[in-house]
Design a protein around this motif. Structure first.
Motif, mmCIF file in Angstrom:
data_model
loop_
_atom_site.group_PDB
_atom_site.id
_atom_site.type_symbol
_atom_site.label_atom_id
_atom_site.label_comp_id
_atom_site.label_asym_id
_atom_site.label_seq_id
_atom_site.Cartn_x
_atom_site.Cartn_y
_atom_site.Cartn_z
ATOM 1 N N GLN A 179 -6.752 73.604 21.811
ATOM 2 C CA GLN A 179 -7.526 72.770 20.913
ATOM 3 C C GLN A 179 -8.867 72.455 21.540
ATOM 4 O O GLN A 179 -8.996 72.333 22.737
ATOM 5 C CB GLN A 179 -6.784 71.471 20.615
ATOM 6 C CG GLN A 179 -5.502 71.707 19.859
ATOM 7 C CD GLN A 179 -4.819 70.420 19.516
ATOM 8 O OE1 GLN A 179 -5.134 69.379 20.043
ATOM 9 N NE2 GLN A 179 -3.862 70.495 18.623
ATOM 10 N N GLU B 262 -12.864 70.292 20.867
ATOM 11 C CA GLU B 262 -13.437 69.071 20.341
ATOM 12 C C GLU B 262 -14.629 69.398 19.468
ATOM 13 O O GLU B 262 -15.494 70.161 19.855
ATOM 14 C CB GLU B 262 -13.903 68.160 21.489
ATOM 15 C CG GLU B 262 -12.764 67.629 22.315
ATOM 16 C CD GLU B 262 -11.812 66.775 21.514
ATOM 17 O OE1 GLU B 262 -12.263 65.964 20.703
ATOM 18 O OE2 GLU B 262 -10.602 66.920 21.691
ATOM 19 N N LEU C 139 -2.891 66.354 7.781
ATOM 20 C CA LEU C 139 -3.026 67.705 8.310
ATOM 21 C C LEU C 139 -2.606 68.733 7.262
ATOM 22 O O LEU C 139 -1.621 68.532 6.562
ATOM 23 C CB LEU C 139 -2.160 67.858 9.565
ATOM 24 C CG LEU C 139 -2.538 66.949 10.727
ATOM 25 C CD1 LEU C 139 -1.570 67.143 11.877
ATOM 26 C CD2 LEU C 139 -3.963 67.194 11.174
ATOM 27 N N HIS D 266 -6.271 69.828 14.625
ATOM 28 C CA HIS D 266 -6.060 68.592 15.367
ATOM 29 C C HIS D 266 -6.829 67.468 14.702
ATOM 30 O O HIS D 266 -7.821 67.697 14.019
ATOM 31 C CB HIS D 266 -6.415 68.732 16.854
ATOM 32 C CG HIS D 266 -7.854 69.031 17.129
ATOM 33 N ND1 HIS D 266 -8.823 68.078 17.159
ATOM 34 C CD2 HIS D 266 -8.476 70.191 17.407
ATOM 35 C CE1 HIS D 266 -9.985 68.627 17.444
ATOM 36 N NE2 HIS D 266 -9.809 69.910 17.588
ATOM 37 N N THR D 267 -6.289 66.263 14.856
ATOM 38 C CA THR D 267 -6.973 65.103 14.302
ATOM 39 C C THR D 267 -8.187 64.816 15.160
ATOM 40 O O THR D 267 -8.234 65.137 16.348
ATOM 41 C CB THR D 267 -6.046 63.869 14.265
ATOM 42 O OG1 THR D 267 -5.599 63.604 15.586
ATOM 43 C CG2 THR D 267 -4.862 64.116 13.349
ATOM 44 N N HIS D 268 -9.171 64.223 14.512
ATOM 45 C CA HIS D 268 -10.410 63.908 15.215
ATOM 46 C C HIS D 268 -11.009 62.680 14.564
ATOM 47 O O HIS D 268 -11.635 62.780 13.514
ATOM 48 C CB HIS D 268 -11.382 65.084 15.141
ATOM 49 C CG HIS D 268 -12.554 64.929 16.033
ATOM 50 N ND1 HIS D 268 -13.642 64.175 15.698
ATOM 51 C CD2 HIS D 268 -12.802 65.428 17.260
ATOM 52 C CE1 HIS D 268 -14.516 64.219 16.676
ATOM 53 N NE2 HIS D 268 -14.030 64.978 17.636
ATOM 54 N N LYS E 172 -9.996 65.597 10.500
ATOM 55 C CA LYS E 172 -9.351 66.640 11.301
ATOM 56 C C LYS E 172 -10.310 67.795 11.500
ATOM 57 O O LYS E 172 -11.312 67.919 10.812
ATOM 58 C CB LYS E 172 -8.085 67.127 10.604
ATOM 59 C CG LYS E 172 -8.354 67.763 9.255
ATOM 60 C CD LYS E 172 -7.088 67.945 8.476
ATOM 61 C CE LYS E 172 -7.306 68.027 6.989
ATOM 62 N NZ LYS E 172 -7.842 66.853 6.354
#
Length: 152
Positions: free
Chosen positions: A5, A7, A105, A135-137, A141
């Motif tokens: 993953q 960022e 998601l 992935h969550t952010h 996501k």
């Protein structure tokens, strides 16, 4: 999901026509997309094609455009706050990330009928990408994929 993953760390404003704020340079594409602005899909495809002009293998470029189109379309159709698309080319790996600002998601699902044109996006990503994930952010996501190619 699969793979590593990354960022995104990007922000975007709410609904409405975005200015198309972008950062582009060697190996980087970054675009903010307005809410429900589906005209952004072919624009992202063109920008990605330009980013990949030094890659060999038309098949990989075509797959990259297809998968990016699917993720961007999903983000714009299924969310209310636009999206941010980032593509990076490093060595022989292309990574495309699409960030939206809605909770929840996505789940790949088989389309209900063989003629149904909806619900195939994540199945395509799952089938064609060398790696992908979600992935969550913060609020929202990031859905991403990677393809391996060969630079010229």
């Amino acid at each position: 999901m699969t793979g590593r993953q990354g960022e995104a760390g990007q922000t975007a404003s709410g609904c409405g026509r975005e200015s198309g704020a972008q950062r582009e340079g060697r190996g980087l594409l970054h675009r903010r997309l307005g809410c429900a602005d589906l005209t952004a899909v072919p624009e992202v495809r063109r920008a990605l094609r330009e980013l990949l002009r030094h890659w060999r293998g038309q098949d990989t470029k075509d797959v990259a455009e297809l998968l990016a189109s699917e993720l961007v379309t999903n983000a714009l159709v299924h969310t209310d706050h636009g999206a941010v698309v980032t593509a990076t080319v490093a060595a022989s790996t292309l990574r495309v990330e699409v960030r939206d600002f809605m909770a929840g998601l996505p789940v790949p699902r088989a389309p209900a009928a063989h003629l149904d044109t909806h619900g195939r996006g994540l199945v395509l990503v799952q089938s064609l990408a060398d790696a992908w994930g979600v992935h969550t952010h913060g609020v929202g996501k990031v859905v991403w994929f990677e393809l391996h190619g060969r630079p010229v």
